[in-house]
Every structure is written in structure tokens, then in C-alpha cells.
Scaffold this motif. Structure first.
Motif, short mmCIF file in Angstrom:
data_model
loop_
_atom_site.label_atom_id
_atom_site.label_comp_id
_atom_site.label_asym_id
_atom_site.label_seq_id
_atom_site.Cartn_x
_atom_site.Cartn_y
_atom_site.Cartn_z
N MET A 32 1.79 37.34 83.74
CA MET A 32 0.85 37.05 82.66
C MET A 32 1.14 35.69 82.04
O MET A 32 0.41 35.23 81.17
CB MET A 32 0.97 38.11 81.55
CG MET A 32 0.78 39.53 82.03
SD MET A 32 0.55 40.70 80.64
CE MET A 32 2.18 40.69 79.86
N PHE A 33 2.23 35.02 82.50
CA PHE A 33 2.73 33.83 81.81
C PHE A 33 2.78 32.61 82.74
O PHE A 33 2.57 32.73 83.94
CB PHE A 33 4.13 34.13 81.27
CG PHE A 33 4.21 35.41 80.50
CD1 PHE A 33 3.75 35.49 79.20
CD2 PHE A 33 4.70 36.57 81.10
CE1 PHE A 33 3.80 36.68 78.49
CE2 PHE A 33 4.75 37.77 80.41
CZ PHE A 33 4.31 37.83 79.10
N PHE A 39 9.87 36.01 82.86
CA PHE A 39 9.32 36.91 83.90
C PHE A 39 8.92 36.10 85.13
O PHE A 39 9.17 36.51 86.26
CB PHE A 39 8.08 37.66 83.39
CG PHE A 39 8.34 38.76 82.40
CD1 PHE A 39 9.57 38.91 81.78
CD2 PHE A 39 7.33 39.66 82.07
CE1 PHE A 39 9.79 39.92 80.86
CE2 PHE A 39 7.54 40.69 81.16
CZ PHE A 39 8.77 40.81 80.54
N GLU A 71 -0.73 43.55 82.24
CA GLU A 71 0.04 44.64 82.85
C GLU A 71 -0.75 45.93 82.99
O GLU A 71 -0.58 46.68 83.94
CB GLU A 71 1.32 44.88 82.03
CG GLU A 71 2.29 43.72 82.16
CD GLU A 71 3.60 43.95 81.43
OE1 GLU A 71 3.87 45.07 80.98
OE2 GLU A 71 4.36 42.96 81.31
N ALA A 90 6.15 46.45 81.65
CA ALA A 90 6.74 47.22 80.55
C ALA A 90 6.52 48.70 80.87
O ALA A 90 5.38 49.11 81.15
CB ALA A 90 6.07 46.87 79.23
N ASN A 93 3.55 50.40 79.52
CA ASN A 93 2.23 50.15 80.10
C ASN A 93 1.98 51.01 81.34
O ASN A 93 0.97 50.85 82.01
CB ASN A 93 2.07 48.67 80.44
CG ASN A 93 1.85 47.84 79.18
OD1 ASN A 93 1.22 48.30 78.24
ND2 ASN A 93 2.38 46.64 79.16
N ARG A 149 12.63 42.70 70.57
CA ARG A 149 11.30 42.73 69.94
C ARG A 149 11.41 42.83 68.42
O ARG A 149 12.22 43.59 67.90
CB ARG A 149 10.45 43.86 70.53
CG ARG A 149 9.89 43.45 71.90
CD ARG A 149 9.30 44.59 72.67
NE ARG A 149 7.92 44.92 72.39
CZ ARG A 149 6.87 44.54 73.12
NH1 ARG A 149 7.04 43.75 74.17
NH2 ARG A 149 5.66 44.96 72.83
N ARG A 169 -0.74 45.99 66.33
CA ARG A 169 -1.02 46.37 67.72
C ARG A 169 0.27 46.88 68.37
O ARG A 169 1.34 46.31 68.18
CB ARG A 169 -1.54 45.15 68.50
CG ARG A 169 -1.76 45.43 69.97
CD ARG A 169 -0.52 45.09 70.81
NE ARG A 169 -0.75 45.37 72.22
CZ ARG A 169 0.16 45.15 73.16
NH1 ARG A 169 1.33 44.68 72.88
NH2 ARG A 169 -0.12 45.44 74.41
N MET A 171 1.75 48.78 72.29
CA MET A 171 1.43 49.04 73.71
C MET A 171 0.82 50.43 73.86
O MET A 171 0.95 51.28 72.97
CB MET A 171 2.69 48.92 74.56
CG MET A 171 3.20 47.50 74.67
SD MET A 171 4.56 47.34 75.88
CE MET A 171 5.94 47.91 74.92
N TYR A 192 -3.21 43.64 75.78
CA TYR A 192 -2.40 42.47 75.41
C TYR A 192 -3.24 41.19 75.33
O TYR A 192 -3.03 40.36 74.46
CB TYR A 192 -1.28 42.33 76.46
CG TYR A 192 -0.12 41.46 76.02
CD1 TYR A 192 0.52 41.66 74.79
CD2 TYR A 192 0.38 40.48 76.87
CE1 TYR A 192 1.61 40.88 74.41
CE2 TYR A 192 1.48 39.70 76.50
CZ TYR A 192 2.08 39.91 75.27
OH TYR A 192 3.16 39.14 74.91
N ASN A 209 6.77 41.88 69.37
CA ASN A 209 6.96 41.21 70.65
C ASN A 209 8.28 40.47 70.66
O ASN A 209 8.91 40.30 69.62
CB ASN A 209 5.80 40.25 70.91
CG ASN A 209 5.12 40.47 72.27
OD1 ASN A 209 5.18 39.65 73.17
ND2 ASN A 209 4.47 41.61 72.41
N GLU A 210 8.67 39.99 71.85
CA GLU A 210 9.93 39.26 71.99
C GLU A 210 9.67 37.75 72.02
O GLU A 210 8.55 37.31 72.34
CB GLU A 210 10.68 39.73 73.24
CG GLU A 210 9.98 39.57 74.56
CD GLU A 210 9.13 40.79 74.95
OE1 GLU A 210 8.46 41.36 74.06
OE2 GLU A 210 9.11 41.14 76.14
N SER A 213 7.74 35.75 74.91
CA SER A 213 6.29 35.95 75.02
C SER A 213 5.55 35.41 73.81
O SER A 213 4.44 34.89 73.93
CB SER A 213 5.98 37.43 75.22
OG SER A 213 6.64 37.89 76.39
N ARG A 236 12.50 45.84 81.56
CA ARG A 236 11.28 45.46 82.25
C ARG A 236 11.48 45.52 83.77
O ARG A 236 11.93 44.56 84.41
CB ARG A 236 10.84 44.03 81.84
CG ARG A 236 10.41 43.90 80.39
CD ARG A 236 9.11 44.65 80.14
NE ARG A 236 8.67 44.59 78.75
CZ ARG A 236 8.93 45.51 77.83
NH1 ARG A 236 9.67 46.58 78.11
NH2 ARG A 236 8.45 45.38 76.59
#
Ligand code: MAV
Length: 326
Positions: A32-33, A39, A71, A90, A93, A149, A169, A171, A192, A209-210, A213, A236
Motif C-alpha cells: 500500500m506504500f 513493508f 489490505e 494486518a 484485516n 501504534r 477509525r 480496522m 484504510y 496507526n504506527e 504509515s 504483520r
């Protein structure tokens, strides 16, 4: 002589048919990044190690920046054996496919990095891996993660009073909403890739979040107040679609398993080491304003019964005890 040559030729043609010279396998991954996120670096390390450990031809096609979704999408793809072969997910998810799996990343599970390390270097999570494989047809090949997180919001949330009714928000796993409900917040599950917009438009006031991210996706632009609740240290898994995995030659499967363990260890070291550095970078750049949470011990007390109840509902009380005792 002519005769012998002909026989040899036919033989060669047959051999070529039986073992196609191609054997070139392409495995598609997703992140996603961008390239800067732990990741993505972990998945690139995984690709490199598989190539190194496997003697045949294998090519990797790793799609970045959420090109193939988030995810929540990846887990469906892996389950169905379409679009992608591997990624990092995660556990929360994956709840739709395997209800027990979020136990390994529920908030307040780990006391500290030492505890988290002890759990991940043991095989105490094996029953959850088994369930994931049986119910979701997803294979865990290693463990990345290691981010801590925290809450991040558009307004300062630094004590129990400010947390009360805080719209945030979480997960998709039910246990995530249950835990944040138990500490007085008003959680809702949002995809997300819709969170940034949801904060901007006031649907929610923040998320948890961490650092890696938050920095990569610039959540600080809409939610600059970070509160150090340190409620999760991320677990993860690097995951493979069972449907893809079973089609691969045995020696490639072995290379994947070995590479997965090592890439996971690489990713955990990287992300846990960079966590504080990234928080400081964002604070120094004036992107986030950091506060401590006034009564973290109280939060712990409030969530324990919720964790116990969840584990009991899964017949996983012994497993939870084993994790806590590591
Ligand atoms: C972070 O980006 C990661 O922990 C990722 O694995 C999660 O899916 C995401 O947060 C999230 O909160 O959904």
C-alpha cells in the motif's frame, strides 16, 4: 548413422515436451506504500532472498502505492488465488476469513518490545497460523511489523475525558472496535484508503496507526495530534495465497519459507528501530504534536476483560495465557 540421429532428435523433442524449458514463474506482490516504507523494503528483501535461494527462474512483480488496493482487498485476492500471490497483512484485516487471527494483533497484547520479540521468536502462534491456512487458504511465511501504534487525531486526546466519545477509525476486526469501545472511544471500521478523507470531512476525528504509515501516507496533514497510548506493537505476517503456493515446485516453496523468515526478521528490526526516529522526524518538522496519555495503566485494566472474553469465545483462553506468559 542417419537412423541414430533421428532417434536422438525425437528423444530430445520428447524431453522438451515433458519438462517445459520455460519454468519461469512470475509472482506478483502488493504494497500500500512507496519504496520508503518498511513493508515495501521487507517485500523487496523477500524477493531478493527467494531469488538467491532458488535455483530456477523466478521473477517478481511487486506493485506499490496501493495500485492493487488496500489490505482488505489483498486478503480477498489471496483467498481466491487471484491478482496477487503475496503481501504483508494486518491480522485484523483477515478477520472475515479466520475469526481467531486478530488475536495476534489485538491492542494491549504485548507489554513491550521484549515480550513481542519473545512471542514472535517462539511457535506459540502456530494454532492461529493453522486456522488461517485451513479457513482462509493463506500461508504465513514470516513475520514483519514492529511499529508501535498510537492515537492520531485532529484534536488533542490526552486523557480519559478527552477520549470519551472520540470518533475514531479502527480496522475491520470486531475485537478492534470492542477494545476501543471499552476504553470509552466511539470506533468505526473504515477502509484504510478512505480514512484520510473521513477525517477531512469530519466523519471521524482520527485513527490509530504506527509512525511508518502515518509518515508514508501523511495522515498528520489532517490529524496532527499524536497521543502516545502505545497500545499495539504490530505483528504483520508476510503471507502467500495457498492456491498460488501449491502450484509451485517444492524447491521454490522451500526458498519462499526460508526467505519469508529472514525477510520478516529484517523487517521487524528495521521498523522497530525506525519507529522512534520517524516520530522525531515528524515532530521536528512540525507535522505532529506529541502528548503522553495521562492514565495508560487504566486503559490496560479496562481492556483485559474484553481480551479474555474474546479469547474465551474462540476457545483460545490457553493460547492467550501462553502469549501473556511468554
Ligand atoms: C498500517 O498501515 C499497517 O499496520 C497496515 O498493516 C494496516 O492495515 C493499516 O495500518 C491499518 O490500520 O489498516
Amino acid at each position: 548413422l542417419k537412423q541414430i540421429a533421428k532417434v536422438t532428435l525425437i528423444g530430445a523433442a520428447f524431453a522438451a515436451l515433458a519438462t517445459p524449458a520455460s519454468a519461469d514463474t512470475t509472482l506478483r506482490g502488493a504494497s500500500m506504500f512507496d519504496e520508503q516504507h518498511a513493508f515495501t523494503k521487507t517485500l523487496m528483501k523477500f524477493d531478493e532472498l527467494v531469488t538467491q535461494y532458488y535455483n530456477g527462474d523466478v521473477t517478481f512483480d511487486l506493485r506499490l502505492n496501493g495500485e492493487l488496493g488496500v489490505e482488505k482487498d489483498y486478503v480477498t485476492f489471496l483467498n481466491q488465488g487471484v491478482a496477487i500471490d503475496y503481501t504483508i497483512l494486518a491480522p485484523s484485516n483477515m478477520a472475515r476469513f479466520a475469526p481467531s487471527i486478530p488475536l495476534m494483533d489485538m491492542p494491549f497484547l504485548f507489554r513491550d518490545l521484549d515480550h513481542w520479540n519473545a512471542v514472535l521468536s517462539s511457535n506459540v502462534l502456530a494454532p492461529l497460523e493453522k486456522e488461517l491456512s485451513e479457513k482462509a487458504d493463506i500461508v504465513i511465511v514470516g513475520y514483519a511489523g514492529g511499529g508501535t501504534r498510537n492515537l492520531i487525531s485532529s484534536e488533542k486526546i490526552a486523557n480519559m475525558d478527552e477520549l470519551a466519545g472520540h470518533k475514531m477509525r479502527v480496522m475491520g476486526a470486531p475485537i478492534q472496535a470492542q477494545i476501543f469501545n471499552a476504553i470509552g472511544a466511539a470506533p468505526s471500521a473504515i477502509a484504510y484508503n478512505e480514512v484520510y478523507n473521513a477525517i477531512q470531512t469530519g466523519v471521524v476525528d482520527g485513527l490509530e496507526n504506527e509512525a511508518a504509515s502515518i509518515q508514508n501516507l501523511k495522515f498528520y496533514e489532517v490529524a496532527p495530534y499524536l497521543t502516545k497510548t502505545a497500545h499495539s506493537i504490530t505483528v504483520r505476517p508476510i503471507v502467500f495465497s495457498g492456491k498460488s503456493y501449491r502450484k509451485l515446485p517444492k524447491d521454490l516453496q522451500a526458498a519462499i519459507m526460508k526467505a519469508g523468515k529472514e525477510a520478516g526478521a529484517f523487517g521487524r528490526e528495521l521498523e522497530s528501530r525506525e519507529d522512534a526516529i520517524k516520530l522525531k522526524q515528524m515532530a521536528d518538522a512540525g507535522q505532529i504534536k506529541v502528548s503522553e496519555f495521562a492514565n495508560r495503566e487504566k486503559l490496560l485494566e479496562m481492556v483485559k476483560p474484553v481480551q479474555d472474553k474474546y479469547a474465551a469465545s474462540l476457545n483460545a483462553t490457553d493460547l492467550l495465557t501462553a502469549i501473556r506468559n511468554k
